[in-house]
Every structure is written in structure tokens, then in C-alpha cells.
Design a protein around this motif. Sequence first.
Motif, PDB file in Angstrom:
ATOM      1  N   CYS A  15       0.840  -1.202   0.000  1.00 36.54           N
ATOM      2  CA  CYS A  15       0.000   0.000   0.000  1.00 36.54           C
ATOM      3  C   CYS A  15       0.880   1.259   0.000  1.00 36.54           C
ATOM      4  O   CYS A  15       1.893   1.310   0.700  1.00 36.54           O
ATOM      5  CB  CYS A  15      -0.894  -0.017   1.231  1.00 36.54           C
ATOM      6  N   TYR A  17       0.158   4.240   1.218  1.00 37.58           N
ATOM      7  CA  TYR A  17      -0.238   5.280   2.154  1.00 37.58           C
ATOM      8  C   TYR A  17       0.565   5.216   3.454  1.00 37.58           C
ATOM      9  O   TYR A  17       1.716   5.603   3.486  1.00 37.58           O
ATOM     10  CB  TYR A  17      -1.744   5.239   2.387  1.00 37.58           C
ATOM     11  N   CYS A  18      -0.015   4.707   4.506  1.00 40.49           N
ATOM     12  CA  CYS A  18       0.603   4.972   5.811  1.00 40.49           C
ATOM     13  C   CYS A  18       1.730   3.999   6.139  1.00 40.49           C
ATOM     14  O   CYS A  18       2.004   3.053   5.424  1.00 40.49           O
ATOM     15  CB  CYS A  18      -0.466   4.961   6.900  1.00 40.49           C
ATOM     16  N   VAL A  20       1.981   1.665   8.219  1.00 39.29           N
ATOM     17  CA  VAL A  20       1.712   0.263   8.565  1.00 39.29           C
ATOM     18  C   VAL A  20       2.337  -0.645   7.511  1.00 39.29           C
ATOM     19  O   VAL A  20       2.902  -1.683   7.821  1.00 39.29           O
ATOM     20  CB  VAL A  20       0.195  -0.003   8.693  1.00 39.29           C
ATOM     21  N   GLY A  21       2.231  -0.231   6.233  1.00 44.05           N
ATOM     22  CA  GLY A  21       2.899  -0.978   5.162  1.00 44.05           C
ATOM     23  C   GLY A  21       2.194  -2.275   4.814  1.00 44.05           C
ATOM     24  O   GLY A  21       2.822  -3.342   4.744  1.00 44.05           O
ATOM     25  N   CYS A  22       0.886  -2.203   4.569  1.00 45.37           N
ATOM     26  CA  CYS A  22       0.098  -3.413   4.317  1.00 45.37           C
ATOM     27  C   CYS A  22       0.409  -4.014   2.949  1.00 45.37           C
ATOM     28  O   CYS A  22       0.555  -3.297   1.947  1.00 45.37           O
ATOM     29  CB  CYS A  22      -1.392  -3.083   4.377  1.00 45.37           C
ATOM     30  N   LEU A  49      -7.118  -4.660   4.924  1.00 42.53           N
ATOM     31  CA  LEU A  49      -6.827  -3.321   4.412  1.00 42.53           C
ATOM     32  C   LEU A  49      -7.802  -2.355   5.062  1.00 42.53           C
ATOM     33  O   LEU A  49      -8.925  -2.741   5.393  1.00 42.53           O
ATOM     34  CB  LEU A  49      -7.010  -3.253   2.887  1.00 42.53           C
ATOM     35  N   CYS A  50      -7.403  -1.109   5.226  1.00 46.80           N
ATOM     36  CA  CYS A  50      -8.345  -0.114   5.731  1.00 46.80           C
ATOM     37  C   CYS A  50      -9.127   0.474   4.556  1.00 46.80           C
ATOM     38  O   CYS A  50      -8.968   0.056   3.409  1.00 46.80           O
ATOM     39  CB  CYS A  50      -7.609   0.971   6.509  1.00 46.80           C
ATOM     40  N   LYS A  52      -8.814   3.273   3.020  1.00 44.03           N
ATOM     41  CA  LYS A  52      -7.969   3.880   1.982  1.00 44.03           C
ATOM     42  C   LYS A  52      -7.363   2.793   1.090  1.00 44.03           C
ATOM     43  O   LYS A  52      -7.394   2.894  -0.130  1.00 44.03           O
ATOM     44  CB  LYS A  52      -6.843   4.709   2.625  1.00 44.03           C
ATOM     45  N   GLY A  53      -6.791   1.762   1.725  1.00 41.52           N
ATOM     46  CA  GLY A  53      -6.200   0.695   0.931  1.00 41.52           C
ATOM     47  C   GLY A  53      -7.239  -0.011   0.084  1.00 41.52           C
ATOM     48  O   GLY A  53      -6.985  -0.340  -1.079  1.00 41.52           O
ATOM     49  N   PRO A 184      -5.057   2.379  10.671  1.00 37.37           N
ATOM     50  CA  PRO A 184      -6.263   1.613  11.028  1.00 37.37           C
ATOM     51  C   PRO A 184      -6.024   0.107  11.165  1.00 37.37           C
ATOM     52  O   PRO A 184      -6.595  -0.521  12.064  1.00 37.37           O
ATOM     53  CB  PRO A 184      -7.226   1.906   9.876  1.00 37.37           C
ATOM     54  N   VAL A 185      -5.224  -0.475  10.292  1.00 37.22           N
ATOM     55  CA  VAL A 185      -5.035  -1.927  10.371  1.00 37.22           C
ATOM     56  C   VAL A 185      -4.282  -2.298  11.647  1.00 37.22           C
ATOM     57  O   VAL A 185      -4.602  -3.280  12.326  1.00 37.22           O
ATOM     58  CB  VAL A 185      -4.314  -2.431   9.104  1.00 37.22           C
TER      59      VAL A 185
HETATM   60  S1  SF4 Z   1      -3.479   0.746   7.261  1.00 37.81           S
HETATM   61 FE1  SF4 Z   1      -4.557   1.381   5.388  1.00 37.81          FE
HETATM   62  S2  SF4 Z   1      -3.396   3.119   4.588  1.00 37.81           S
HETATM   63 FE2  SF4 Z   1      -2.094   2.079   6.073  1.00 37.81          FE
HETATM   64  S3  SF4 Z   1      -0.870   0.695   4.813  1.00 37.81           S
HETATM   65 FE3  SF4 Z   1      -2.653  -0.463   5.558  1.00 37.81          FE
HETATM   66  S4  SF4 Z   1      -4.202  -0.294   3.932  1.00 37.81           S
HETATM   67 FE4  SF4 Z   1      -2.624   1.272   3.562  1.00 37.81          FE
END
Ligand code: SF4
Length: 896
Positions: A15, A17-18, A20-22, A49-50, A52-53, A184-185
Amino acid sequence: MNAPAPHAPTVRTTCPYCGVGCGVLAQPDGRGGVAIAGDPTHPANLGRLCSKGSALDETVGLAGRLLHPMLRRSDGALARASWTQALDHVADGLRTIIERDGPDAIAFYLSGQLLTEDYYVANKLMKGFIGSANVDTNSRLCMASSVAGHRRAFGADTVPGSYADLDLADLIVLVGSNAAWCHPVLFQRIMRNKARRGARVVVVDPRRTVTAQEADLFLGLAPGTDTALFCGLLVHLAERGALDAAYVEAHTCGFAEALAQARAIAPDAPTTARLCGVAQADIAEFFNLFYASARTVTAFSQGVNQSAQGTDKVNAIINCHLATGRIGRPGMGPFSLTGQPNAMGGREVGGLANQLAAHMGFAPDEIDRVRRFWNAPCIVQREGRKAVQMFEAIERGEIKALWVMATNPAVSLPRAAAMRAALGKLELFVVSENVISNDTVNAGAHVLLPAAAWGEKDGTVTNSERCISRQRAFLPLPGEARPDWWIVSAVAQRLGFTEAFSFKSEADVFREHAALSGFENEGTRDFDISGLATLSDHDYDALEPVQWPVRAGDGRRARPGEQRFFADGGFFTPDRKARFVPPQPPALQETTCAAFPFRLNTGRIRDQWHTMTRTGQSPRLAAHLAEPFVEVHPRDAAHMGLADDGFARVATAHGACILKVMVSDDQQPGSLFVPIHWSAETASCARVGDLVSPRTDPHSGQPEAKATPATLAPVDFALAGFTRTQAAVTLPPGTWWARVAVAEGVEYRLATSRGPLFWHDFAYHWLGPEARLAEQLDGPVYRAAAFVDGHLDGCLCLAPAAEAAPQWDLAGLAAAAEDGGRRISKAGACDYIAETEPVVCACFQVGLGAVRRAVTSGSATSVGDIGRTLRAGTNCGSCLPELKRIIVDERIAHPL
Ligand code: SF4
């Protein structure tokens, strides 16, 4: 979501975005779209995934993309150029300025959105070959205080633990972290520990965020007082004999001084409570929980970092963990939650102005080591300018060339309006970007270089737990877009550094980066991935998520969660001992006054990312919080004459915004909260960076983004409503607007002081020329709808701003148009009405009203019921805290 092509290969990526690195599974449909799912094998998210993901599929389109190099002509317009012309222009410009003014007249401003390979090449060019350390990154605005705190305490920028510790901890303290929205995750992982193992959660934050709603204990401390809290805790632990004297003796130094300073700041619980503005019973409960829970993780984020005392706050937290020996063992430790997908990768390569490379600094032996490894002709000898100082040097005319990559400083920097003006002074202003228009590009960039976007580029990122994951391409490079490492290498070669920048691939760059990490590293540096320095291209392509260190000669590669730092000391200081750091007493640098009586706090919302260039394309994500707002405590709102859902002008000494008002007792009296995401591309007047103080932390250089003195006042508009059309429109001056992503076309939420007749003229000229325009004026309520070939092409609806918006049923206009031989689908109109309701669950588009009705009708009494009846909350879980809150609110409003 696009349907995948029958045999399209699924690509495992990460991902964008944040921190967490999903892990993400991307299955392209062969037509430019993609189906997205969580990667069940990725250790960061195990398939989750949150919101956004989950909405990444809505963000890969080419609308607004920069597809070709562009050069600004003498008449001010941008014109397409070849890569040869653009790269020659950049190299010639840099060379001229370096020869005339020296290397420190050049600066690069990078981003936690870059991949490690991109970052590595840019840092190498600047620090080894151009000969300046004026390389900084938007991570300066995000995590720099954690970096500085780690380096002061540990001798290196080391995150000691892993996400697995959040599964194993008995107590999780979240400080300055709205993890439910920003990570979020990871937050859902914490909630599972709470549900399954009974872990206790404490949230320390001036705002009662959705994260705080889930806590066992919420400490709503006064802004800027985190240091007092953790000094009071250290004193308490010492007095109750909770210290690990053996650990302190064997592996640390400076404890006595730190404890003495803690006593001077917060000698007991009552004083701590008074300084923090928290009830003494709550402080006592927190101290008892910490005392009793050996397995404690203290996770902290931007609420700690974005402060002019951020580094001291980080060290005050670390002091408590060092003193109790709660570090580097399962379920315990201080834990910095990084904001961006690759902030950690940037730190690894030396992307900050006060780092050299591979976690080395500017000591003479480190400079010499990097010089020899790179065979660098102009190795830099000292730190460069950090972000705020870098842009101030541009303002003074000392820096004459700037290259911005993958970030939007014209929006995000403190005092952003002044910084935009400063960009106009540059002799050479280069921007590597995905989009053809954003506030930085529009601040007068001379050269635009089309960079590959997520889904098109290959490389690695490092998440908050030191886990290196591959981002993999699954879409072709559009137009003439190129990876950033390729672009920087091409300029370096034109500057004469052909051999050092002859990289053929991302894998080539990664191997060199990995080799540097292990070069003359006899266990004296934390960052060591030399075990990856000989990966073949194939092995690099297939690289599984791996947590560093990965030393050459190590056998099996550790999976995340298996390796921690410092359980047995081994810090990266000269004597291998950690340092206790006595913090300064808490004090906000700027005081409020009669002109600016409030504290302005800034931050993220659940469903948007940075300046919305990607998430702003997603209708699903836009439906959560569609308009820029200021959150105000009810008492302050009443005092200032503000109405919920009205408008306010928020101003500081640096600038002003006009925002929707959200009245909420989640906010402390005297504090305001404004999200960071809106820019001139997405709103008329909502760039919160314009308002933020440029005061910085003396150690980290990170700006104080959480406590700028501010004021606010009501703004009255006569009418409010919306317009929707097929293409972007320039609205009349003086109109308040916010752009909202919708499935087709463009929507703007509007507010205006002009009357219906003005808008009749506007609608006629804007919607009318090629369409059939049907209008209805009902007192002050004005509706217009345009039809082309029988289809609704656009509409404009306005009603008195002070009243509740009417149901914008356009069916009446359909009938009017029908009289003229035109048609509108009534279903289409009704669909629109449904969409205007705030959406709580982004995954299944469940609106606030539907959830409320389910609760008030009695058909749902728990989040489980809501999930079963409406599906809300059953996918990513990002909305679960809001669902719980709605249930509570409805029960209070409608008791049985
Ligand atoms: S928590 Fe959401 S934004 Fe952050 S890496 Fe995971 S899916 Fe992406």
C-alpha cells in the motif's frame, strides 16, 4: 471495483499510504483498472486493508496525470518537451548555479512517498557528487523528532520492537496517535489483543479522537504537556521500586540526571495532574497500570513528533522504558508509528539533511567511509539545511535551485503562503510529479518531470517495524513517465558522474544500498541489510517481506516479529550504553493572546491521504468527510457565535482559512482542529499549512504543527448548495467551494453571498450553451439542471445557508425539461440525494442515516447487528469506532 481479466496475474505489492505498510494483491483488468485485496501472507496486515487501501482501485486512473516532460516558456506557459531537452535543461541549470554559487545553492526536497531506490540515488547525487547536504524530505514534518530522540537515546535511529509486540503487550499506551484513523489496520490489531487477551489501552491526546473512544483510559492532557506526564511517570516508577536496576546499571548511563530533572518537572502525581490538566485519579490509574504491566508498549506518532519540543517528548517516553528495562523483549518497548509508507526507507538511505547515508552521520570516519564506498569526488562534510530552514534560505535568495520529488510543499509546509511566494524567487525550480497540476507545480515550477506512480513503479519500502517490502508494478508506464531513480541518474550522468550512476534497474540500486549498509559494519551500526546485497534480479523480484537487520552470513532470514533490539543492551553509542536524556520543562513556544486565543491543532482524517492527489479521486473515500472543517468545542462555538455546519474564518499570524464548522465536545475548550488535506486544487480557502507556525524543535527541526495560536470568527453566506458537472469549472471569485470526487464528472459543494439571479446568469453561461437548461426559482431556493441528448449533464442547487438543505429532488426539473422534449432519469436524481448523506462505512457505502435508523428502530443494538443488517464495518473495520459511537449517541438521544 473493476472486474479482473480472466487470467490476469495477481501482483503482490504494498500500500502507498501509511507506515503500517500493508501487503496488497493487485489484479489488473487489462484495461487500466485493477481489483484490490489485502495480501493474506503479508506479516503487516495478514489480508486486512483499511478504507484507503481498499479504495486503491479508484485511484489508478490517468485523469490529471503528467505524462510528458514540460518546460515553462518565457510567456509563462508550460510546453511539452522531450526527455533530452528536459534533462539537459535541469543538468545545465544545476551546473551553472554550482559553478557560480557553490553546491549549497542547490537543494533537493524529497518524500516518504518515494521508494528506497529513488531516495538512495537522490541522496547519493547530492551528498557525494554535488557536495551539499541540502537534501531534506517531508519526513521532517512527520517523524524527525522520533529520529532525533532515537539517536540521542540509542546512538542510532532504531525502532527496537515489532508489530508482534502489540499482540503480546498487556498495556498499550498510544500517545499523540489517532491510530484508529491514521494506522487503522494496526489499530484493529490492538483491538483484537484487547478483545482476546484483555490488554488495556490508554490513549494520551488533547483530543477525544475515535481512538480515545476505544480506550480503557483516556488522558485528555493539555496541549504540549506530554513531557510532564512521562517525567511524573518516571518519578512514580522510581519511588515504587519499579526500576530494573540491573539493566540501568549494565546498559545505560545518565539515569540520575534524568530522574533529577523529572523530579524537578513533575515531582509527584498531583503536580503531574495539575501540569497536564488531567484529573488526579486518572493520572494515578495510568501510573498504576504502567507500574503493574511489565509488557507495555508505548506507541507514539505525530502528536508527539510535530512539536517544538518533540524530541524531548520522545526521550521522556524512552526514559521510562529504559528505566524499567522494558525494551527489546516480547510485548514491550517504545514504538514510533511512522506516518508515511517509506519514511523509514528514507531514513535508511540518509534522506534527511542531518544524516549522511545508511544510518551514518557526519563524524569524520563516517564521511570517509561513505566517500570511499561511493568513490565520491565531492563528499559533503557537514549537515545541510532542514526543511523549514531550507525554504527560508530560498526565501532569502541563498538557495537558487530546488528539485522537489513526490511531495507538495506548497501546501504542507508551515507558513505555506510565504513559502509559495519564495518559490517564485528560484532560478531553477524542478518538480518530479505524477500530476500535471498541484499547488507546488502551480507555484511556478520551471521543469516538470513525469514520474511513475504507485502501480507503475518497482522498488522497496520499509514500514514502521523495519520490514522491507516490495512495491511492484502491475500497470504499464503511461506516456513518457519514468521511475524517479532513472530520472535522477540521467541528470547525474549529464553532470559527468556516469560511472557512479550507471544503474540499470531498481535491483541494481538496491544491491548497492544494501552493500553500503554492511560496508565496514562490524555490528557497530544498526542498519545492516548486507545479506541482501547479492540478490539476483530474480531474487529481488521475488523478495518476501523481510525485517532488518539482515546481515551477510546470517542463515535464515527472520520474519517480522522475530528480531528485536536492546534486550541485552548493545546500543549504538561509543560505549554501547543507552543515554537517559533529561528533557526540558514543557512549554509551548508561542503563547496565546487576546488576538489569537485558541490553539490550532492539525492532523489527518480517516479516508484521505496527504494533499489528496490520489485519495481525492475516490468517490468512496470522499463520502466520509467531504468538506474541509474546523472542529470547535461547543462552549467556544457559542462564545464566538458559530453554528454547527456553518462557516468560520480561522486565522493565525501567518494566514487564514474559511472552513465548515463542526461543533464537538471531543475538542478541548480553547483548542481547534483542522485537517491537513485540502489544497487550492480541492478547496477555495482551506490550506491549513498557511496557518501553521514555523517554530521548530531545536534538535529535530520538526515544526510545531499542533499548537499555533489562532482565532476564529463566523462567516455568513446567503446560500449554500452544490453543483455537479462533467468537467472542472472555475467558480466566480468570492465563492466558497470544496471539490468532491463523484463517480462521473465533478462535484463542488458551494456557499455564496450572491443571490439566485447571479447564479441564474452563471448557470446559463456555464451549463447552458450546448444543453437544455431547466431552472426553478422558489423564493431563495434555486435549482438548475442541464440536459444534453436527454441526459442530465450538470446541475446547480442553492438554498439559504442558514437552513437545512432541502431534498434536491430534480424530478420537477425533469418534467420541465420533458416539456421541452428533454428527459431526466428520476432514479438518477434520487441516487444523488442518497449520496449527499455522510458515509460511515466507505467499503459498503453505508450512510449515517441508515445506521441511525437501524439503531433507533431496534433492529441493531451492537456493531455486530449493524454488520449483519447493513454490512457496515465487516470489511476493513476502519468505521467500527464510529459505529460504536453512533449506537451510544442514538441511545442517549432516543432512550428506550
Ligand atoms: S493501514 Fe490502510 S493506509 Fe495504512 S498501509 Fe494499511 S491499507 Fe494502507
